[in-house]
Design an enzyme around this catalytic site. Sequence first.
Site, PDB file in Angstrom:
ATOM      1  N   ASP A  57       0.867  -1.170   0.000  1.00 20.06           N
ATOM      2  CA  ASP A  57       0.000   0.000   0.000  1.00 20.06           C
ATOM      3  C   ASP A  57       0.918   1.239   0.000  1.00 20.06           C
ATOM      4  O   ASP A  57       2.144   1.133   0.073  1.00 20.06           O
ATOM      5  CB  ASP A  57      -0.943  -0.022   1.215  1.00 20.06           C
ATOM      6  CG  ASP A  57      -2.138   0.891   1.012  1.00 20.06           C
ATOM      7  OD1 ASP A  57      -3.166   0.692   1.670  1.00 20.06           O
ATOM      8  OD2 ASP A  57      -2.043   1.819   0.178  1.00 20.06           O
TER       9      ASP A  57
HETATM   10  C1  GLC Z   1      -4.268   4.490  -0.056  1.00 22.27           C
HETATM   11  C2  GLC Z   1      -5.141   3.331   0.316  1.00 22.27           C
HETATM   12  C3  GLC Z   1      -5.217   2.267  -0.740  1.00 22.27           C
HETATM   13  C4  GLC Z   1      -5.090   2.915  -2.098  1.00 22.27           C
HETATM   14  C5  GLC Z   1      -3.687   3.464  -2.214  1.00 22.27           C
HETATM   15  C6  GLC Z   1      -3.435   4.157  -3.547  1.00 22.27           C
HETATM   16  O1  GLC Z   1      -3.564   4.962   1.052  1.00 22.27           O
HETATM   17  O2  GLC Z   1      -4.891   2.678   1.554  1.00 22.27           O
HETATM   18  O3  GLC Z   1      -6.458   1.591  -0.558  1.00 22.27           O
HETATM   19  O4  GLC Z   1      -5.330   1.954  -3.111  1.00 22.27           O
HETATM   20  O5  GLC Z   1      -3.382   4.346  -1.149  1.00 22.27           O
HETATM   21  O6  GLC Z   1      -4.222   5.309  -3.642  1.00 22.27           O
END
Ligand code: GLC
Length: 738
Positions: free
Chosen positions: A274
């Site tokens: 993430d």
């Molecule tokens: C965010 C979220 C994740 C998302 C990623 C990209 O912090 O936790 O669900 O897909 O970053 O935006």
Amino acid sequence: MKRTFSFVWILALLGLGSCNHSAESKIDRRVETLLAEMTLDEKIGQLNLVDSGDLEELVRTGKSGALFNVVDPARVNRLQRIAVEESRLGIPLLFGRDVIHGFHTLFPIPLGQAATFDPQLVEQGARVAAVEASAAGVRWTFSPMLDIARDPRWGRIAEGYGEDPCLTAVMGAAMVRGYQGGDLRNPTSLAACIKHFAGYGAAEGGRDYNTTKIPARELRNFYLPPFEAAVRAGAATVMTSFNEIDGVPSTGNPELLHEILREEWQFDGMVVSDWNSLGEMVAHGFAADKRDAARKAILAGTEIDMMTFGYSGHLRELVESGEVPESVVDDAVRHVLRLKFRLGLFENPYVDEGLSARTSYAPEHLATAKRCALESAILLKNDGALPLSRVRNLLVTGPLADAAHDQNGTWSFDADPGHTVTPLTALRRVEGLHISYVPGLKYSRDRSSAEFAHVTAAARRADAVVVFLGEEAILSGEAHSLSDLHLAGAQSGLLAAARAGGKPVIAVVMAGRPLTIERDLANCDALLYLFHPGTTGGEAIADLLTGRAVPGGKTPVTFPRTAGQIPMYYNHNNTGRPAVGNEILLDEIPLRAGQTSPGCTSFYLDSGWEPLFPFGYGLSYTTFAYGAPRCDRETYGPEETIVVECTLSNTGRCAGTEVVQLYVQDLTGSIARPVKELKGFERVTLDAGESRTVTFRLPVEELAFHGFDLTRRVEPGRFRFWVAGDSASGTPAEFEVR
Ligand code: GLC
């Protein structure tokens, strides 16, 4: 055709996820040929996912193989041309985006889609999202989110499918099928990314990013099944979660990423972290620094690093020092290249720059979105005020009546609110209905009562009042946890002011989570609840209020009476002292009561032991009656299938659709078992007066669980089952597994 969704049935069917064998072998050969040519730096570049910085230079020098948050097709092509025509090996880029509940045409937020209990419709919605997003050059979506969520204080409950593993598994698999279509090489396919693996929704206190303490059996029996179902459905990628489980951050957890995902589930896709979750392992105290975090992550099985720059900064030296074998890097790059070949990016890297304008908001997309919004609506109360039949003069008030941006909900940045039809706009189009509009409050957090007297006076002049309440979009979603779940601002006061007008009052709530609305129920004659319904939400609500459509949505998550009751969910264990019904509540306790007053059971003196609304609950404009459920035998062997039947009757005055639910309880186990577990559901539409026998076919294998020794098996013994319209009702019957 009857379609009954049981969890294992989905698992069995969805083994079709993998591409056919010969195409796969060809891809594997191409991957190996390309990998053999790559330098270590080029390999590391393929493991770096970024959305900021000098993207052109990063791509040209092979320092990034995947970008996200680029959604202008012309820019996508410019960057892709650099990768394909200017870098040494011409490896195409992968473009990712959070396409969570639609790209331009917005469907209800996932929690609302779950309320439909209609996986075919949800799959169609994901297909629409894929067609619109791929037209802009996106080929990878960071969706579906499969986090089981039992705590509405957690803002990201909005993004998942609720508290139940079966419902979440069925919806997750449907989303994967919808996004990926039958063939990833199809230019309209999106590689799905199931997230957040794993246990993110168990954040203590519902406070986002917080510690999760999930026992191993609970992880296996509740939190992992939706991910396993999505892997079986062919999910192309997995995203690790921010949280640590019992001290181990998922991004550095080899048990999750190797033992379970790769070895047990045979997942052959790609794993992405993430946003900076790799780097956050330093804050967790699990890694000494970014270099240590990079080492732990790559060895654990996290293959692409999103925005930590841990791999681009440290992986070369980790390989050169021998701390990370180059073979580990090679395996990660293989998964990235294989995905790019599967998506057809080497043959078809560019996007038609005019396609998006021709594709988005197509009438058929909007029609599908509206069906979803209609089916997502949950009628929680109706003392006869709905549908609005003899109403000519209607007062509309409330901060969500004409709030396109907020109606769209969280994760909706690609949508144009100008396309969103609000309830006020839709109601003004209804023939024969005269609308007066008094906002009452400017936005959901507005504390001003300045307009309340005006609302009361306007209500007196109307035949009925509809009050649109709920949450602004920003109050749910990532990093937006709440400790108080009452309607924000002065919304409850506005409802009371409308009530003071003395006419029928209908409340319509649009929110990203279940709110504690018990006190508001006293001030309305009917209440319709939608989890932010998206682009067509206003039209759907107008159809439901006027009776052109009949509500049939069901709660995908428990509605607590108070935040203090949380966690409260239907599939809980019984405890040694379950409430028995004679508990004495706060106001009934006699003065100077003795210490051992009755009620030494598990309940709250001030709010009892039951929620405001249970999982699976929702009313209709008609009524349904359930006959006693029956199964075809008394006893079943472990390889057999239980056939459950129940007669459903429409006992009301109009046609309607009921979500018929099958629940099972394992009465005794090597560990304590939930009092009920959803094992199947089916949407049944009946005309007034019509009856039908509903049949569920439940493989005994589906009763398996991870027991005392953590082995997954069906344990012989007696089981109880219900067929009902929600998790708190129904007549029980029993069978035995030998
Ligand atoms: C965010 C979220 C994740 C998302 C990623 C990209 O912090 O936790 O669900 O897909 O970053 O935006």
